[in-house]
Each structure stands twice: as structure tokens, then as C-alpha cells.
Motif scaffolding. Structure first.
Motif, PDB file in Angstrom:
ATOM      1  N   LEU A   1       0.827  -1.210   0.000  1.00 40.81           N
ATOM      2  CA  LEU A   1       0.000   0.000   0.000  1.00 40.81           C
ATOM      3  C   LEU A   1       0.860   1.258   0.000  1.00 40.81           C
ATOM      4  CD1 LEU A   1      -2.822   1.309   0.246  1.00 40.81           C
ATOM      5  CD2 LEU A   1      -2.563   1.137   2.736  1.00 40.81           C
ATOM      6  N   LEU A   2       1.902   1.276   0.819  1.00 35.06           N
ATOM      7  CA  LEU A   2       2.765   2.450   0.920  1.00 35.06           C
ATOM      8  C   LEU A   2       3.547   2.683  -0.371  1.00 35.06           C
ATOM      9  CD1 LEU A   2       4.025   1.849   4.551  1.00 35.06           C
ATOM     10  CD2 LEU A   2       2.720   3.852   3.795  1.00 35.06           C
ATOM     11  N   ALA A   3       4.016   1.599  -0.989  1.00 34.05           N
ATOM     12  CA  ALA A   3       4.756   1.735  -2.250  1.00 34.05           C
ATOM     13  C   ALA A   3       3.853   2.315  -3.333  1.00 34.05           C
ATOM     14  CB  ALA A   3       5.312   0.382  -2.679  1.00 34.05           C
ATOM     15  N   ARG A   4       2.633   1.811  -3.436  1.00 30.62           N
ATOM     16  CA  ARG A   4       1.698   2.322  -4.438  1.00 30.62           C
ATOM     17  C   ARG A   4       1.335   3.783  -4.149  1.00 30.62           C
ATOM     18  NH1 ARG A   4      -1.571   0.546  -8.445  1.00 30.62           N
ATOM     19  NH2 ARG A   4      -0.809  -1.582  -8.186  1.00 30.62           N
ATOM     20  N   GLN A   5       1.136   4.096  -2.878  1.00 32.61           N
ATOM     21  CA  GLN A   5       0.793   5.467  -2.502  1.00 32.61           C
ATOM     22  C   GLN A   5       1.911   6.426  -2.892  1.00 32.61           C
ATOM     23  OE1 GLN A   5      -0.170   5.864   1.658  1.00 32.61           O
ATOM     24  NE2 GLN A   5      -0.426   8.075   1.548  1.00 32.61           N
ATOM     25  N   ARG A   6       3.155   6.037  -2.642  1.00 36.16           N
ATOM     26  CA  ARG A   6       4.291   6.897  -2.969  1.00 36.16           C
ATOM     27  C   ARG A   6       4.376   7.135  -4.474  1.00 36.16           C
ATOM     28  NH1 ARG A   6       8.704   5.152  -4.673  1.00 36.16           N
ATOM     29  NH2 ARG A   6       8.366   3.051  -3.863  1.00 36.16           N
ATOM     30  N   ILE A   7       4.200   6.093  -5.273  1.00 35.94           N
ATOM     31  CA  ILE A   7       4.275   6.230  -6.726  1.00 35.94           C
ATOM     32  C   ILE A   7       3.127   7.097  -7.243  1.00 35.94           C
ATOM     33  CG2 ILE A   7       4.051   4.941  -8.891  1.00 35.94           C
ATOM     34  CD1 ILE A   7       5.582   2.640  -7.495  1.00 35.94           C
ATOM     35  N   GLU A   8       1.923   6.875  -6.722  1.00 39.04           N
ATOM     36  CA  GLU A   8       0.766   7.635  -7.193  1.00 39.04           C
ATOM     37  C   GLU A   8       0.865   9.108  -6.821  1.00 39.04           C
ATOM     38  OE1 GLU A   8      -2.569   5.554  -5.593  1.00 39.04           O
ATOM     39  OE2 GLU A   8      -2.562   4.023  -7.180  1.00 39.04           O
ATOM     40  N   GLU A   9       1.341   9.406  -5.623  1.00 38.18           N
ATOM     41  CA  GLU A   9       1.465  10.808  -5.216  1.00 38.18           C
ATOM     42  C   GLU A   9       2.512  11.530  -6.065  1.00 38.18           C
ATOM     43  OE1 GLU A   9       2.116  11.182  -1.039  1.00 38.18           O
ATOM     44  OE2 GLU A   9       0.182  10.298  -0.499  1.00 38.18           O
ATOM     45  N   SER A  10       3.605  10.847  -6.362  1.00 41.52           N
ATOM     46  CA  SER A  10       4.637  11.444  -7.214  1.00 41.52           C
ATOM     47  C   SER A  10       4.082  11.698  -8.611  1.00 41.52           C
ATOM     48  CB  SER A  10       5.855  10.520  -7.283  1.00 41.52           C
ATOM     49  OG  SER A  10       6.848  11.061  -8.125  1.00 41.52           O
ATOM     50  N   ALA A  11       3.301  10.754  -9.126  1.00 48.90           N
ATOM     51  CA  ALA A  11       2.719  10.907 -10.460  1.00 48.90           C
ATOM     52  C   ALA A  11       1.738  12.071 -10.502  1.00 48.90           C
ATOM     53  CB  ALA A  11       2.018   9.616 -10.881  1.00 48.90           C
ATOM     54  N   GLU A  12       0.915  12.211  -9.470  1.00 53.53           N
ATOM     55  CA  GLU A  12      -0.052  13.306  -9.421  1.00 53.53           C
ATOM     56  C   GLU A  12       0.652  14.663  -9.436  1.00 53.53           C
ATOM     57  OE1 GLU A  12      -2.293  12.507  -5.930  1.00 53.53           O
ATOM     58  OE2 GLU A  12      -3.362  10.796  -6.804  1.00 53.53           O
ATOM     59  N   GLU A  13       1.748  14.770  -8.697  1.00 49.54           N
ATOM     60  CA  GLU A  13       2.486  16.037  -8.683  1.00 49.54           C
ATOM     61  C   GLU A  13       3.149  16.294 -10.032  1.00 49.54           C
ATOM     62  OE1 GLU A  13       4.161  19.617  -7.628  1.00 49.54           O
ATOM     63  OE2 GLU A  13       2.507  18.471  -6.738  1.00 49.54           O
ATOM     64  N   ALA A  14       3.674  15.233 -10.669  1.00 45.46           N
ATOM     65  CA  ALA A  14       4.288  15.399 -11.983  1.00 45.46           C
ATOM     66  C   ALA A  14       3.267  15.875 -13.007  1.00 45.46           C
ATOM     67  CB  ALA A  14       4.927  14.089 -12.434  1.00 45.46           C
ATOM     68  N   VAL A  15       2.041  15.359 -12.932  1.00 41.74           N
ATOM     69  CA  VAL A  15       0.981  15.810 -13.838  1.00 41.74           C
ATOM     70  C   VAL A  15       0.708  17.295 -13.624  1.00 41.74           C
ATOM     71  CG1 VAL A  15      -1.488  15.643 -14.339  1.00 41.74           C
ATOM     72  CG2 VAL A  15      -0.117  13.565 -14.154  1.00 41.74           C
ATOM     73  N   ARG A  16       0.676  17.726 -12.360  1.00 42.41           N
ATOM     74  CA  ARG A  16       0.462  19.151 -12.076  1.00 42.41           C
ATOM     75  C   ARG A  16       1.597  20.003 -12.641  1.00 42.41           C
ATOM     76  NH1 ARG A  16      -2.010  17.214  -7.223  1.00 42.41           N
ATOM     77  NH2 ARG A  16       0.001  17.085  -6.160  1.00 42.41           N
ATOM     78  N   GLN A  17       2.820  19.510 -12.496  1.00 43.45           N
ATOM     79  CA  GLN A  17       3.966  20.251 -13.024  1.00 43.45           C
ATOM     80  C   GLN A  17       3.900  20.343 -14.549  1.00 43.45           C
ATOM     81  OE1 GLN A  17       6.444  21.802 -11.436  1.00 43.45           O
ATOM     82  NE2 GLN A  17       5.925  21.197  -9.339  1.00 43.45           N
ATOM     83  N   LEU A  18       3.507  19.245 -15.207  1.00 41.93           N
ATOM     84  CA  LEU A  18       3.394  19.256 -16.664  1.00 41.93           C
ATOM     85  C   LEU A  18       2.324  20.229 -17.131  1.00 41.93           C
ATOM     86  CD1 LEU A  18       3.694  15.467 -17.592  1.00 41.93           C
ATOM     87  CD2 LEU A  18       5.257  17.289 -18.258  1.00 41.93           C
ATOM     88  N   ALA A  19       1.233  20.302 -16.384  1.00 50.13           N
ATOM     89  CA  ALA A  19       0.149  21.202 -16.753  1.00 50.13           C
ATOM     90  C   ALA A  19       0.590  22.659 -16.705  1.00 50.13           C
ATOM     91  CB  ALA A  19      -1.050  20.990 -15.832  1.00 50.13           C
ATOM     92  N   ASN A  20       1.601  22.944 -15.882  1.00 54.39           N
ATOM     93  CA  ASN A  20       2.086  24.319 -15.739  1.00 54.39           C
ATOM     94  C   ASN A  20       3.314  24.610 -16.594  1.00 54.39           C
ATOM     95  OD1 ASN A  20       0.124  24.967 -13.801  1.00 54.39           O
ATOM     96  ND2 ASN A  20       1.362  24.103 -12.154  1.00 54.39           N
ATOM     97  N   THR A  21       3.724  23.619 -17.400  1.00 51.87           N
ATOM     98  CA  THR A  21       4.901  23.783 -18.251  1.00 51.87           C
ATOM     99  C   THR A  21       4.472  23.966 -19.692  1.00 51.87           C
ATOM    100  OG1 THR A  21       6.217  22.377 -16.782  1.00 51.87           O
ATOM    101  CG2 THR A  21       7.070  22.745 -19.007  1.00 51.87           C
ATOM    102  N   PRO A  22       4.804  25.081 -20.331  1.00 49.58           N
ATOM    103  CA  PRO A  22       4.405  25.287 -21.732  1.00 49.58           C
ATOM    104  C   PRO A  22       5.011  24.231 -22.642  1.00 49.58           C
ATOM    105  CG  PRO A  22       5.228  27.332 -20.739  1.00 49.58           C
ATOM    106  CD  PRO A  22       5.563  26.220 -19.794  1.00 49.58           C
ATOM    107  N   ASN A  23       4.246  23.778 -23.623  1.00 52.88           N
ATOM    108  CA  ASN A  23       4.738  22.864 -24.633  1.00 52.88           C
ATOM    109  C   ASN A  23       5.677  23.632 -25.567  1.00 52.88           C
ATOM    110  OD1 ASN A  23       4.970  21.331 -27.091  1.00 52.88           O
ATOM    111  ND2 ASN A  23       3.232  20.098 -26.407  1.00 52.88           N
ATOM    112  N   PRO A  24       6.908  23.098 -25.859  1.00 54.31           N
ATOM    113  CA  PRO A  24       7.821  23.820 -26.740  1.00 54.31           C
ATOM    114  C   PRO A  24       7.187  24.164 -28.080  1.00 54.31           C
ATOM    115  CG  PRO A  24       8.946  21.986 -25.684  1.00 54.31           C
ATOM    116  CD  PRO A  24       7.491  21.868 -25.325  1.00 54.31           C
ATOM    117  N   GLY A  25       6.302  23.278 -28.549  1.00 48.65           N
ATOM    118  CA  GLY A  25       5.658  23.523 -29.838  1.00 48.65           C
ATOM    119  C   GLY A  25       4.729  24.713 -29.805  1.00 48.65           C
ATOM    120  N   ASP A  26       4.189  25.017 -28.611  1.00 49.91           N
ATOM    121  CA  ASP A  26       3.274  26.141 -28.501  1.00 49.91           C
ATOM    122  C   ASP A  26       3.981  27.478 -28.625  1.00 49.91           C
ATOM    123  OD1 ASP A  26       1.290  24.299 -28.082  1.00 49.91           O
ATOM    124  OD2 ASP A  26       1.317  24.458 -25.886  1.00 49.91           O
ATOM    125  N   ARG A  27       5.318  27.470 -28.398  1.00 54.08           N
ATOM    126  CA  ARG A  27       6.062  28.723 -28.442  1.00 54.08           C
ATOM    127  C   ARG A  27       6.631  28.995 -29.828  1.00 54.08           C
ATOM    128  NH1 ARG A  27       8.124  26.471 -23.522  1.00 54.08           N
ATOM    129  NH2 ARG A  27      10.057  25.957 -24.551  1.00 54.08           N
TER     130      ARG A  27
END
Length: 249
Positions: free
Chosen positions: A222-248
Motif C-alpha cells: 500500500l505504501l509503495a503504491r501510494q508513494r508512486i501515485e502521489e509522485s505521479a499526481e504532482e508530476a501531472v500538475r507540473q506538466l500542466a504548468n509547463t508550456p509545450n515547446p511547440g506552442d512557443r
């Protein structure tokens, strides 16, 4: 030295992440010239020196490493296999782009495979497992609060995962999990960018190690899955705030 004979603190090695990955899968630790070049280029990608979507010039790299374009092409094929480079027909190689969709797929697979690793580890406890995890936890706790140590923290967790897979006793499972390792490392660095996230991650690693010592397999899973999922959720948030190079463009 054969990978199985490596000391428990190998995750703290100064060698780059790509060389570590290549080394982990080989009985002979001597890397070929293309593998050495792949290690150098791959670490630049992982360190964000080469941005997602950036073109990779074969001739420029051949000049830099004083080789012909043949070894460069082979190095790029290695990195394509590892998911760091995309080779486009008639356009050459680019640094593989990051995406929330790919991240979700990779982390689902990674969580499932690592659950199998955890169950194997608790069934057949390797004598080096707990010493390795304790040493890893100490390093994670030391790195977590230091603002500039995000990449070092992520690469330490990356090495711990590979070493856990190696000690699971299932070579096919090890190859499958480590095969995803470099693809997921770039996302892990995003998910572990802040000291707050790293401190949370370090606590989960420590709690999972405690669960292993207590023989509580389900809690460790449970703890291993929780750690991976929380890291993934934060990475998704970071990606959402990062402009796509193609958009520039």
C-alpha cells in the motif's frame, strides 16, 4: 564486479543514471563506445540540459566525441530503446517529449510491477535488502529538505527501485521494471521537485521499510503504491504548468 555482488550503497555511486541502467543489466561492466556516449547524452536529457522536443544533431555529437556518425546513431538507438529519444523518419532524432498520458500509463505499469517486487521481497528476504533500504532511507532523509537536491533525491529513489528489483530473485521481473526506469525518472524528477514532496516521499519510504521489518506485506504494498501515485499526481500538475515547446514556435 557482477551486479549481484555490488555493495548495498551502490545507489550513491557518482556514475550517471544511464550508465547505471546499462550497467545493471549487463554481466560485463565494460561499456562499449556507443553505450558510453549514450550514457553521456542520456544524462544530459535527464538533467534537463537537453529539453523535450529538442533536435539532436548527429554531426555535432560526432565532432564532440571525436567519433564517426555510426557510434552516434547506435547510441541514439540505445536511448530510443530506453524511451529518452525519439527517432523520426527523415527528420532525425529528438528528445522524447513528456506527456500526462504517457506518465499515467507508465506509473500504472510501474506500480503494478513494483507490487510484485515487494511481494517477492517479503517472501524471500535477501540478506542485503534491509541494510540497503536503511542506508537508502538515511540518504533520502538527508537530501529531502535541501532545495537544490531534487535531482539527487530522485536518482537515489531510482537506484533503490532498481536494486529492490534485483534482489527480488525474479530476473524477468527485474528486466521489465528496470526497462521502464529511465522513462519514469524524468517524471519522478518533476514529481519530487519541491522539498515538501520529497519529505513526504522520504516518510513513505521509511514507513515501507518499517513494514518490511515487521513482516507486513500488505502495508508495504500500500505504501509503495501510494508513494508512486502521489509522485505521479504532482508530476501531472507540473506538466500542466509547463508550456509545450511547440506552442512557443
Amino acid at each position: 564486479m557482477h551486479p549481484a555482488d555490488m555493495p548495498a550503497d551502490v545507489f550513491a555511486s557518482l556514475e550517471g543514471a544511464v550508465a547505471f541502467r546499462l550497467f545493471a543489466d549487463q554481466k560485463d561492466p565494460t561499456l562499449s563506445v556507443p553505450e558510453q556516449i549514450a550514457g553521456r547524452i542520456g544524462d544530459r536529457i535527464l538533467d534537463s540540459e537537453m529539453a523535450p522536443g529538442a533536435r539532436i544533431g548527429e554531426q555535432e555529437l560526432a565532432d564532440e566525441f571525436s567519433v564517426s556518425r555510426g557510434p552516434i546513431r547506435e547510441a541514439l538507438r540505445i536511448l530510443e530503446r530506453e524511451g529518452l529519444v525519439t527517432i523520426l523518419p527523415r527528420r532525425g532524432a529528438i528528445v522524447t517529449e513528456l506527456s500526462a498520458a504517457e506518465l499515467t500509463e507508465l506509473m500504472e505499469i510501474r506500480a503494478g510491477l513494483f507490487e510484485l517486487v515487494v511481494r517477492k521481497l517479503t517472501q524471500n528476504r535477501h540478506p542485503e535488502l534491509l541494510p540497503m533500504l536503511r542506508a537508502g532511507n538515511q540518504r533520502l532523509q538527508a537530501l529531502a529538505p535541501i532545495p537544490e537536491m531534487g535531482d539527487a533525491y530522485a536518482e537515489t529513489t531510482y537506484r533503490l527501485l532498481i536494486l529492490c528489483a534485483r534482489l527480488s530473485g525474479n530476473q524477468r521481473l527485474q528486466r521489465m521494471l528496470t526497462g521502464l526506469s529511465l522513462q519514469t525518472l524524468r517524471y519522478s524528477k518533476l514529481g519530487l521537485r519541491t522539498p515538501e514532496r520529497r519529505l513526504r516521499s522520504a516518510r513513505l519510504w521509511q514507513e515501507a521499510t518499517d513494514a518490511l521489518e515487521q513482516g507486513d506485506t500488505e502495508r508495504m504494498v500500500l505504501l509503495a503504491r501510494q508513494r508512486i501515485e502521489e509522485s505521479a499526481e504532482e508530476a501531472v500538475r507540473q506538466l500542466a504548468n509547463t508550456p509545450n515547446p511547440g506552442d512557443r514556435a
